[in-house]
Enzyme design. Structure first.
Site, mmCIF file in Angstrom:
data_model
loop_
_atom_site.group_PDB
_atom_site.id
_atom_site.type_symbol
_atom_site.label_atom_id
_atom_site.label_comp_id
_atom_site.label_asym_id
_atom_site.label_seq_id
_atom_site.Cartn_x
_atom_site.Cartn_y
_atom_site.Cartn_z
ATOM 1 N N ARG A 122 0.860 -1.195 0.000
ATOM 2 C CA ARG A 122 0.000 0.000 0.000
ATOM 3 C C ARG A 122 0.892 1.240 0.000
ATOM 4 O O ARG A 122 0.917 2.015 0.955
ATOM 5 C CB ARG A 122 -0.926 0.003 1.217
ATOM 6 N N GLN A 127 -0.489 2.835 -6.041
ATOM 7 C CA GLN A 127 -1.921 3.145 -5.915
ATOM 8 C C GLN A 127 -2.729 2.787 -7.157
ATOM 9 O O GLN A 127 -3.854 2.305 -7.051
ATOM 10 C CB GLN A 127 -2.113 4.627 -5.580
ATOM 11 N N ASP A 130 -3.661 -0.869 -7.057
ATOM 12 C CA ASP A 130 -4.181 -1.368 -5.782
ATOM 13 C C ASP A 130 -5.646 -1.805 -5.917
ATOM 14 O O ASP A 130 -6.572 -1.007 -5.772
ATOM 15 C CB ASP A 130 -4.026 -0.260 -4.734
ATOM 16 N N SER A 133 -7.984 -1.454 -2.867
ATOM 17 C CA SER A 133 -8.556 -0.112 -2.712
ATOM 18 C C SER A 133 -9.669 0.149 -3.718
ATOM 19 O O SER A 133 -10.730 0.671 -3.364
ATOM 20 C CB SER A 133 -7.474 0.957 -2.868
ATOM 21 N N TYR A 226 -2.391 -0.426 9.371
ATOM 22 C CA TYR A 226 -3.581 -1.210 9.700
ATOM 23 C C TYR A 226 -3.866 -1.075 11.195
ATOM 24 O O TYR A 226 -3.061 -0.553 11.960
ATOM 25 C CB TYR A 226 -3.365 -2.685 9.331
HETATM 26 N N1 LIG Z 1 -0.878 4.567 0.600
HETATM 27 C C1 LIG Z 1 -1.767 3.943 -0.093
HETATM 28 O O1 LIG Z 1 -1.649 3.886 -1.246
HETATM 29 C C2 LIG Z 1 -2.931 3.281 0.590
HETATM 30 C C3 LIG Z 1 -3.963 2.787 -0.173
HETATM 31 C C4 LIG Z 1 -5.038 2.163 0.463
HETATM 32 C C5 LIG Z 1 -5.051 2.039 1.834
HETATM 33 N N2 LIG Z 1 -4.029 2.549 2.553
HETATM 34 C C6 LIG Z 1 -4.021 2.443 4.019
HETATM 35 O O2 LIG Z 1 -4.087 1.080 4.362
HETATM 36 C C7 LIG Z 1 -4.749 0.960 5.616
HETATM 37 C C8 LIG Z 1 -5.845 -0.069 5.529
HETATM 38 O O3 LIG Z 1 -6.899 0.370 4.679
HETATM 39 P P1 LIG Z 1 -8.065 -0.616 4.329
HETATM 40 O O4 LIG Z 1 -9.126 0.137 3.658
HETATM 41 O O5 LIG Z 1 -7.500 -1.827 3.668
HETATM 42 O O6 LIG Z 1 -8.569 -1.011 5.798
HETATM 43 P P2 LIG Z 1 -9.059 -2.416 6.345
HETATM 44 O O7 LIG Z 1 -10.036 -3.005 5.398
HETATM 45 O O8 LIG Z 1 -7.895 -3.221 6.802
HETATM 46 O O9 LIG Z 1 -9.851 -1.984 7.664
HETATM 47 C C9 LIG Z 1 -10.937 -1.075 7.600
HETATM 48 C C10 LIG Z 1 -10.851 -0.130 8.775
HETATM 49 O O10 LIG Z 1 -11.241 -0.795 9.969
HETATM 50 C C11 LIG Z 1 -10.579 -0.157 11.026
HETATM 51 N N3 LIG Z 1 -10.712 -0.937 12.264
HETATM 52 C C12 LIG Z 1 -10.102 -2.091 12.636
HETATM 53 N N4 LIG Z 1 -10.515 -2.477 13.863
HETATM 54 C C13 LIG Z 1 -11.423 -1.562 14.274
HETATM 55 C C14 LIG Z 1 -12.213 -1.420 15.447
HETATM 56 N N5 LIG Z 1 -12.157 -2.296 16.449
HETATM 57 N N6 LIG Z 1 -13.048 -0.350 15.523
HETATM 58 C C15 LIG Z 1 -13.114 0.548 14.516
HETATM 59 N N7 LIG Z 1 -12.405 0.470 13.377
HETATM 60 C C16 LIG Z 1 -11.554 -0.576 13.267
HETATM 61 C C17 LIG Z 1 -9.170 0.000 10.481
HETATM 62 O O11 LIG Z 1 -8.444 0.974 11.205
HETATM 63 C C18 LIG Z 1 -9.464 0.438 9.051
HETATM 64 O O12 LIG Z 1 -9.512 1.835 8.924
HETATM 65 C C19 LIG Z 1 -5.245 2.357 5.969
HETATM 66 O O13 LIG Z 1 -4.299 2.947 6.831
HETATM 67 C C20 LIG Z 1 -5.257 3.068 4.656
HETATM 68 O O14 LIG Z 1 -5.136 4.456 4.805
HETATM 69 C C21 LIG Z 1 -2.961 3.144 1.963
#
Ligand SMILES: NC(=O)c1ccc[n+]([C@@H]2O[C@H](COP(=O)([O-])OP(=O)(O)OC[C@H]3O[C@@H](n4cnc5c(N)ncnc54)[C@H](O)[C@@H]3O)[C@@H](O)[C@H]2O)c1
Length: 390
Positions: A122, A127, A130, A133, A226
């Site tokens: 990520r 991006q 991805d 996403s 995460y």
């Molecule tokens: N840089 C990049 O290109 C890029 C792209 C996509 C995602 N990301 C990052 O990757 C990470 C994961 O994204 P994702 O969409 O795959 O998330 P995910 O599907 O792993 O999880 C969804 C959300 O659930 C939340 N969560 C977990 N336990 C929880 C709880 N008990 N109560 C409330 N919320 C809870 C997590 O913090 C997360 O925001 C994030 O930090 C996101 O910003 C980065």
């Protein structure tokens, strides 16, 4: 010289996506691909074979992949597909290796170079590739539509001669890609929105989307951006802070996930019992067991006065757009390895090095070792539940 690329028809029940869309065909041909596709691969989204200009259509799956240098798919392919591929060929699809020990074994035996879409790092440079996403963004949007159609009320404020109604209150729990898209969509539709996550950095993101943020005083930021699992004390603290928000909401969308673990339970049975009559929960974490104690994965359940919608494989429900984005994600990944009509893999490239699962008979990612299942301590992002479809 050209690179033989084969596109599979998906076989998982209810999977509507296809790994190649007509808009991407000329781009791949320009890169040096000779394209072949299994007949009917786009049928689930009403794309007839004739829509794929300059693509050879082949009915027999084994014949299709036998000469392929690259095989493209959405879901992990059947073992027979791997058997029919030539050693050294490349497979690119979602794999979720922790749940697919037999497939991983076969990829190793057949010396297939497999890139698993869910293992893509990520990072900013990745991006455009991805797929987690792109598919999550669509799921977040669709969760609001699903919730709205199950509600007996409107999302925006509407004024009529008889008086004003609305707006509805929407609470989104879990503000990753899907949750933020859900917040943005609900806000656009005129709802009053609230967001909650255990990663404090999401507060600013929620505010920027016109939502308020539910502060619980718990920071559970884990590795790699995460979340980590909450301790029992933290769970009690969070539940106390969340109850009044849960009970004030008309629509709750939950998306919380922890890599390699079952979905955290954010809404208890007593909290559901205390919700408003007619309220709706859309649980996007159904594949990992769900974020609500009353969730029945793959079903819509009415529990007391509350409707809990828990669809599986949500991106597939928006098959056309999901395929368009997925096809572009795969094309952008192929851009890293296809040049001048040949495949050249630069293993020093972080994206390719981290996305490869098997190569030349070797397992390249230990997180993908067989039996690395949720609940067994594997906390890598690669050990997510496979998309199971009812
Ligand atoms: N840089 C990049 O290109 C890029 C792209 C996509 C995602 N990301 C990052 O990757 C990470 C994961 O994204 P994702 O969409 O795959 O998330 P995910 O599907 O792993 O999880 C969804 C959300 O659930 C939340 N969560 C977990 N336990 C929880 C709880 N008990 N109560 C409330 N919320 C809870 C997590 O913090 C997360 O925001 C994030 O930090 C996101 O910003 C980065």
């Amino acid at each position: 010289m050209y690179v033989n690329v084969a596109v599979l028809k998906e076989t998982l029940r209810h999977e509507r996506r296809v790994a190649l869309m007509p808009s991407v065909v000329p781009k791949l041909i320009k890169l040096g691909a000779k394209l072949h596709m299994q007949s009917g691969a786009g049928a689930a989204i009403k794309l007839v074979d004739a829509a794929y200009k300059d693509v050879a259509i082949i009915a027999d799956r084994n014949v299709l992949v036998a000469d392929a240098d690259v095989v493209l798919a959405v879901q992990p392919p059947a073992l027979e597909v791997i058997d029919a591929m030539k050693p050294g060929a490349i497979l690119i699809s979602f794999i979720y290796a922790g749940h697919q020990p037999a497939l991983v074994k076969r990829l190793l035996e057949r010396k297939i170079t497999c890139f698993a879409m869910e293992m893509l790092p990520r990072i900013t440079r990745a991006q455009s590739m991805d797929a987690l996403s792109s598919q999550s963004a669509l799921a977040g949007y669709y969760a609001v539509q699903l919730g709205a159609t199950h509600l007996g009320r409107v999302l925006p404020k509407i004024t009529t001669a008889a008086g004003a109604i609305g707006p509805a209150k929407v609470l989104v729990m879990g503000l990753g890609v899907a949750g933020l898209e859900a917040l943005a969509t609900a806000h656009r539709l005129g709802a009053v929105t609230e967001g909650y996550d255990v990663r404090p950095e999401t507060q600013e993101q929620a505010l920027s989307l016109g939502a308020t943020f539910v502060e619980t005083g718990v920071d559970a930021t884990g590795k790699g951006g995460y979340a980590r699992e909450l301790t029992p004390d933290e769970k009690t603290k969070v539940a106390a802070a969340l109850t009044k928000h849960i009970q004030a909401a008309d629509l709750i969308i939950t998306t919380a996930a922890i890599p390699g673990r079952p979905s955290p339970k954010l809404i208890s049975k007593p909290q559901v019992a205390g919700m408003k009559a007619g309220a709706v929960i859309v649980d996007l974490s159904a594949e990992g067991g769900g974020n609500c104690e009353d969730t029945r994965p793959g079903e819509t359940a009415v529990v007391g006065q509350v409707t809990i919608v828990a669809p599986l494989n949500v991106p597939s429900l928006l098959g056309e757009d999901a395929s368009e984005l997925y096809s572009k994600n795969q094309y952008n990944l192929l851009l890293l390895m296809m040049k001048d009509n040949i495949i050249t893999i630069d293993w020093k490239d972080e994206i390719l090095a981290k996305t490869v699962l098997t190569h030349d008979g070797q397992l390249k990612n230990q997180a993908a070792a067989p039996h690395a299942n949720p609940g067994t301590g594997d906390t890598s992002p690669t050990a997510r539940p496979v998309a199971k479809v009812a």
